[in-house]
Design a protein around this motif. Structure first.
Motif, PDB file in Angstrom:
ATOM      1  N   ALA A 159       0.838  -1.204   0.000  1.00 56.05           N
ATOM      2  CA  ALA A 159       0.000   0.000   0.000  1.00 56.05           C
ATOM      3  C   ALA A 159       0.872   1.253   0.000  1.00 56.05           C
ATOM      4  CB  ALA A 159      -0.919  -0.011   1.213  1.00 56.05           C
ATOM      5  N   GLU A 160       0.444   2.247  -0.746  1.00 58.95           N
ATOM      6  CA  GLU A 160       1.225   3.484  -0.841  1.00 58.95           C
ATOM      7  C   GLU A 160       1.158   4.300   0.444  1.00 58.95           C
ATOM      8  OE1 GLU A 160       0.181   5.746  -4.243  1.00 58.95           O
ATOM      9  OE2 GLU A 160       0.681   4.160  -5.688  1.00 58.95           O
ATOM     10  N   SER A 161       0.023   4.306   1.087  1.00 57.76           N
ATOM     11  CA  SER A 161      -0.145   5.097   2.306  1.00 57.76           C
ATOM     12  C   SER A 161      -0.707   4.207   3.407  1.00 57.76           C
ATOM     13  CB  SER A 161      -1.087   6.281   2.054  1.00 57.76           C
ATOM     14  OG  SER A 161      -1.304   7.014   3.258  1.00 57.76           O
ATOM     15  N   VAL A 162       0.070   4.047   4.474  1.00 60.26           N
ATOM     16  CA  VAL A 162      -0.342   3.239   5.619  1.00 60.26           C
ATOM     17  C   VAL A 162      -0.286   4.128   6.859  1.00 60.26           C
ATOM     18  CG1 VAL A 162       0.097   1.161   6.981  1.00 60.26           C
ATOM     19  CG2 VAL A 162       0.655   1.194   4.539  1.00 60.26           C
ATOM     20  N   THR A 163      -1.380   4.169   7.601  1.00 55.97           N
ATOM     21  CA  THR A 163      -1.448   5.059   8.757  1.00 55.97           C
ATOM     22  C   THR A 163      -1.812   4.294  10.023  1.00 55.97           C
ATOM     23  OG1 THR A 163      -3.770   5.577   8.291  1.00 55.97           O
ATOM     24  CG2 THR A 163      -2.099   7.054   7.358  1.00 55.97           C
ATOM     25  N   VAL A 164      -1.399   4.855  11.140  1.00 52.52           N
ATOM     26  CA  VAL A 164      -1.832   4.430  12.475  1.00 52.52           C
ATOM     27  C   VAL A 164      -2.361   5.682  13.142  1.00 52.52           C
ATOM     28  CG1 VAL A 164      -1.172   3.403  14.666  1.00 52.52           C
ATOM     29  CG2 VAL A 164      -0.072   2.626  12.562  1.00 52.52           C
ATOM     30  N   GLY A 165      -3.674   5.807  13.218  1.00 54.66           N
ATOM     31  CA  GLY A 165      -4.249   7.059  13.694  1.00 54.66           C
ATOM     32  C   GLY A 165      -3.910   8.180  12.730  1.00 54.66           C
ATOM     33  N   LEU A 166      -3.305   9.260  13.256  1.00 54.64           N
ATOM     34  CA  LEU A 166      -2.911  10.400  12.418  1.00 54.64           C
ATOM     35  C   LEU A 166      -1.500  10.278  11.885  1.00 54.64           C
ATOM     36  CD1 LEU A 166      -4.426  13.324  14.561  1.00 54.64           C
ATOM     37  CD2 LEU A 166      -5.419  12.206  12.551  1.00 54.64           C
ATOM     38  N   PHE A 167      -0.814   9.205  12.225  1.00 51.22           N
ATOM     39  CA  PHE A 167       0.590   9.032  11.843  1.00 51.22           C
ATOM     40  C   PHE A 167       0.712   8.136  10.606  1.00 51.22           C
ATOM     41  CE2 PHE A 167       0.625  10.222  16.237  1.00 51.22           C
ATOM     42  CZ  PHE A 167       1.769  10.988  16.409  1.00 51.22           C
ATOM     43  N   THR A 168       1.560   8.558   9.678  1.00 52.80           N
ATOM     44  CA  THR A 168       1.857   7.764   8.498  1.00 52.80           C
ATOM     45  C   THR A 168       3.140   6.967   8.720  1.00 52.80           C
ATOM     46  OG1 THR A 168       0.821   9.403   7.040  1.00 52.80           O
ATOM     47  CG2 THR A 168       2.352   7.843   6.021  1.00 52.80           C
ATOM     48  N   LEU A 169       3.095   5.693   8.353  1.00 55.89           N
ATOM     49  CA  LEU A 169       4.286   4.855   8.487  1.00 55.89           C
ATOM     50  C   LEU A 169       5.207   5.057   7.289  1.00 55.89           C
ATOM     51  CD1 LEU A 169       2.849   1.420   9.732  1.00 55.89           C
ATOM     52  CD2 LEU A 169       3.732   3.312  11.091  1.00 55.89           C
ATOM     53  N   SER A 170       6.499   5.187   7.549  1.00 56.77           N
ATOM     54  CA  SER A 170       7.475   5.277   6.464  1.00 56.77           C
ATOM     55  C   SER A 170       7.565   3.936   5.751  1.00 56.77           C
ATOM     56  CB  SER A 170       8.846   5.672   7.013  1.00 56.77           C
ATOM     57  OG  SER A 170       9.337   4.653   7.874  1.00 56.77           O
ATOM     58  N   ARG A 171       8.170   3.935   4.580  1.00 59.12           N
ATOM     59  CA  ARG A 171       8.323   2.702   3.803  1.00 59.12           C
ATOM     60  C   ARG A 171       9.094   1.648   4.606  1.00 59.12           C
ATOM     61  NH1 ARG A 171       6.298   0.052  -0.744  1.00 59.12           N
ATOM     62  NH2 ARG A 171       7.894  -1.328  -1.581  1.00 59.12           N
ATOM     63  N   GLU A 172      10.122   2.081   5.319  1.00 61.52           N
ATOM     64  CA  GLU A 172      10.912   1.166   6.132  1.00 61.52           C
ATOM     65  C   GLU A 172      10.061   0.517   7.215  1.00 61.52           C
ATOM     66  OE1 GLU A 172      14.964   1.224   8.928  1.00 61.52           O
ATOM     67  OE2 GLU A 172      14.182   3.076   8.048  1.00 61.52           O
ATOM     68  N   ALA A 173       9.178   1.291   7.822  1.00 56.84           N
ATOM     69  CA  ALA A 173       8.301   0.747   8.862  1.00 56.84           C
ATOM     70  C   ALA A 173       7.272  -0.209   8.264  1.00 56.84           C
ATOM     71  CB  ALA A 173       7.604   1.882   9.606  1.00 56.84           C
ATOM     72  N   VAL A 174       6.744   0.127   7.095  1.00 55.92           N
ATOM     73  CA  VAL A 174       5.736  -0.720   6.452  1.00 55.92           C
ATOM     74  C   VAL A 174       6.301  -2.104   6.150  1.00 55.92           C
ATOM     75  CG1 VAL A 174       4.415  -1.028   4.319  1.00 55.92           C
ATOM     76  CG2 VAL A 174       4.379   1.176   5.492  1.00 55.92           C
ATOM     77  N   LEU A 175       7.557  -2.155   5.705  1.00 50.00           N
ATOM     78  CA  LEU A 175       8.167  -3.431   5.336  1.00 50.00           C
ATOM     79  C   LEU A 175       8.437  -4.323   6.544  1.00 50.00           C
ATOM     80  CD1 LEU A 175      10.637  -2.335   2.519  1.00 50.00           C
ATOM     81  CD2 LEU A 175       8.363  -3.361   2.302  1.00 50.00           C
ATOM     82  N   LYS A 176       8.330  -3.781   7.758  1.00 49.43           N
ATOM     83  CA  LYS A 176       8.462  -4.592   8.964  1.00 49.43           C
ATOM     84  C   LYS A 176       7.166  -5.344   9.292  1.00 49.43           C
ATOM     85  CE  LYS A 176      12.107  -1.919  11.268  1.00 49.43           C
ATOM     86  NZ  LYS A 176      13.034  -3.051  11.504  1.00 49.43           N
ATOM     87  N   ILE A 177       6.091  -5.016   8.605  1.00 51.71           N
ATOM     88  CA  ILE A 177       4.820  -5.721   8.800  1.00 51.71           C
ATOM     89  C   ILE A 177       4.885  -7.015   7.993  1.00 51.71           C
ATOM     90  CG2 ILE A 177       2.319  -5.598   8.483  1.00 51.71           C
ATOM     91  CD1 ILE A 177       2.567  -2.547   8.727  1.00 51.71           C
ATOM     92  N   SER A 178       5.024  -8.136   8.658  1.00 54.22           N
ATOM     93  CA  SER A 178       5.261  -9.398   7.950  1.00 54.22           C
ATOM     94  C   SER A 178       4.509 -10.571   8.587  1.00 54.22           C
ATOM     95  CB  SER A 178       6.760  -9.703   7.912  1.00 54.22           C
ATOM     96  OG  SER A 178       7.297  -9.733   9.227  1.00 54.22           O
ATOM     97  N   ASN A 179       3.344 -10.293   9.166  1.00 54.50           N
ATOM     98  CA  ASN A 179       2.514 -11.370   9.733  1.00 54.50           C
ATOM     99  C   ASN A 179       1.669 -12.006   8.629  1.00 54.50           C
ATOM    100  OD1 ASN A 179       0.985  -8.976   9.486  1.00 54.50           O
ATOM    101  ND2 ASN A 179      -0.508  -9.715  11.008  1.00 54.50           N
ATOM    102  N   TRP A 180       2.330 -12.707   7.713  1.00 52.90           N
ATOM    103  CA  TRP A 180       1.673 -13.225   6.521  1.00 52.90           C
ATOM    104  C   TRP A 180       0.632 -14.281   6.858  1.00 52.90           C
ATOM    105  CZ3 TRP A 180       2.372 -10.532   2.268  1.00 52.90           C
ATOM    106  CH2 TRP A 180       3.550  -9.796   2.109  1.00 52.90           C
ATOM    107  N   LYS A 181      -0.518 -14.176   6.198  1.00 52.57           N
ATOM    108  CA  LYS A 181      -1.615 -15.137   6.360  1.00 52.57           C
ATOM    109  C   LYS A 181      -2.123 -15.560   4.988  1.00 52.57           C
ATOM    110  CE  LYS A 181      -3.098 -12.680  10.554  1.00 52.57           C
ATOM    111  NZ  LYS A 181      -4.191 -11.871  11.161  1.00 52.57           N
ATOM    112  N   ARG A 182      -2.589 -16.790   4.903  1.00 55.96           N
ATOM    113  CA  ARG A 182      -3.143 -17.305   3.644  1.00 55.96           C
ATOM    114  C   ARG A 182      -4.479 -16.621   3.371  1.00 55.96           C
ATOM    115  NH1 ARG A 182      -1.406 -22.239   1.345  1.00 55.96           N
ATOM    116  NH2 ARG A 182      -2.398 -22.542  -0.700  1.00 55.96           N
ATOM    117  N   LEU A 183      -4.675 -16.152   2.156  1.00 51.55           N
ATOM    118  CA  LEU A 183      -5.918 -15.474   1.785  1.00 51.55           C
ATOM    119  C   LEU A 183      -6.958 -16.511   1.375  1.00 51.55           C
ATOM    120  CD1 LEU A 183      -7.371 -12.764   1.238  1.00 51.55           C
ATOM    121  CD2 LEU A 183      -6.517 -12.912  -1.110  1.00 51.55           C
ATOM    122  N   PRO A 184      -8.114 -16.533   2.041  1.00 49.79           N
ATOM    123  CA  PRO A 184      -9.168 -17.494   1.644  1.00 49.79           C
ATOM    124  C   PRO A 184      -9.704 -17.157   0.252  1.00 49.79           C
ATOM    125  CG  PRO A 184      -9.562 -16.583   3.849  1.00 49.79           C
ATOM    126  CD  PRO A 184      -8.497 -15.748   3.222  1.00 49.79           C
TER     127      PRO A 184
END
Length: 403
Positions: free
Chosen positions: A184-209
């Protein structure tokens, strides 16, 4: 001399290739062992450097985490922004959000998430080899290489041109469908936008039904959350068949949003970016789920300890291998004597275990003299135990005799 024949190994169509070579004479084996001993010295020195560096890394990381814990400013809510905290280290936790869902346009698969990836596997021939060597009565060495062939789902192209038997085991040269990942180009937590480096730390991968009744393209259907071109590809796949499935990380689906806990720099925007600590380290921690600030730092300390012990174990193992390479010259000199050669091989292995432990502890102690002097004495004592205990045993047992 080399020849091969087809062996009755069942449907895998395996065969055996046999070759003979002259066994190295005594002087050749001694020469090879000497070369191995020289290499072993450098292996041990390299392991010592790794052990020394690891201790310094561990201490510097610990001090950085303590420093970051003192500097960090906890935010009660991600929906409030304080300009006086710009360019400072902050902690916050909250739900992930994105502007719009991600979609794999080729198969028409949408998902509200931070990351979405397409996984692709192709059914292919795979070659498996097993090598055995035997000493022949005439002094030569007989080498048997067993080649087995079987089909398997693989996520990369297996080059069948490298197979020993290419007549009946031909794989496609490319994947009909390539793997892909969307973020995603824009990822936010509340009013804060996550940098690209922070976004790439999201890695809780799940199988898509995937819905079995939905059409995902021409002759493509979902079976067990995986796309196949036909029912036969699912039940009786053939070489060249492809299967596709999808995984997502960081759900932003309404009512099912994933939560994250972040320690990062609050940059103007506000954007959560990497923080450069006074010690020179870059700090950006992101964990899934809602954690307190103390829990985030506790996990970082635990990760540092785990990495330290893993590298200590790796360093010890490399020292052990290097010592065995050095001692192999002694084994080679006497391996023509069956009983003595076997005894020497076992003895040198035990000695390598003892010396590897002592050397590892000694290097660690020297490193702690530089980085943590108070702990160095205890480690030095442990390193010297293998040398002290035999001497102490002799002294204790000699006293009754003298009396």
């Amino acid at each position: 001399m080399s020849y091969s024949h087809v062996s009755p190994m069942g449907p895998s169509r395996g065969h055996v290739r046999v070759s003979h070579r002259r066994a190295p004479n005594f002087l050749e084996r001694v020469g090879n062992s000497m070369v191995g001993s020289v290499v072993g010295v450098f292996v041990v020195l390299g392991a010592c450097c790794l052990l020394f560096w690891n201790e310094g890394r561990s201490v510097r990381t610990y001090e950085m985490l303590v420093e970051a814990g003192d500097l960090c400013n906890p935010l009660r809510s991600p929906d409030n922004v304080y300009d006086n905290l710009n360019n400072k280290l902050v902690y916050l936790s909250g739900k992930l959000a994105t502007a719009e869902p991600l979609e794999d346009r080729l198969f028409g698969v949408p998902q509200s998430a931070v990351r979405l990836r397409r996984k692709v596997e192709m059914y292919q021939w795979v070659e498996e080899t097993e090598t055995r060597e035997y000493n022949e009565p005439d002094g030569s060495i007989r080498k048997e290489t067993i080649y087995n062939y079987f089909t398997e789902w693989k996520n990369y192209v297996v080059d069948s041109n490298s197979f020993d038997d290419r007549r009946y085991h031909d794989n496609p040269k490319t994947m009909p469908v390539e793997k892909m990942e969307l973020t995603a180009e824009s990822v936010t937590v509340g009013l804060f936008t996550l940098s690209r480096e922070a976004v790439l730390k999201i890695s809780n991968w799940k199988r898509l039904p995937l819905n079995p009744s939905t059409s995902y393209g021409s002759d493509t259907r979902a079976y067990d959350n995986t796309l196949y071109h036909s029912d036969s590809s699912f039940r009786n796949p053939q070489v060249g068949d492809v299967r596709v499935w999808f995984e997502y990380a960081g759900s932003t689906e309404l009512g099912r949003e994933d939560e994250v806990s972040v320690v990062a720099q609050q940059s103007p925007g506000p954007v959560l970016t990497s923080f450069r600590a006074p010690s020179g380290y870059d700090i950006l921690f992101l964990y899934m789920n809602r954690l307190s600030m103390n829990e985030v730092f506790e996990r970082e300390h635990a990760s540092n300890k785990l990495l330290t012990w893993v590298l200590r174990g790796v360093g010890w193992l490399i020292v052990f291998v290097g010592l065995n390479m050095i001692a192999n010259i002694v084994v080679t000199l006497f391996d023509w004597l069956p009983l003595l050669g076997g005894l020497l091989a076992f003895s040198t292995m035990i000695l390598a275990v003892i010396l590897a432990t002592s050397i590892s502890l000694l290097v660690t102690a020297v490193a702690w003299i530089f980085f943590r002097p108070l702990y160095a004495l205890a480690i030095l004592f442990g390193a010297c135990l293998p040398l002290i205990l035999p001497r102490l045993h002799d002294i204790l047992w000699s006293k009754p005799k003298n009396g």
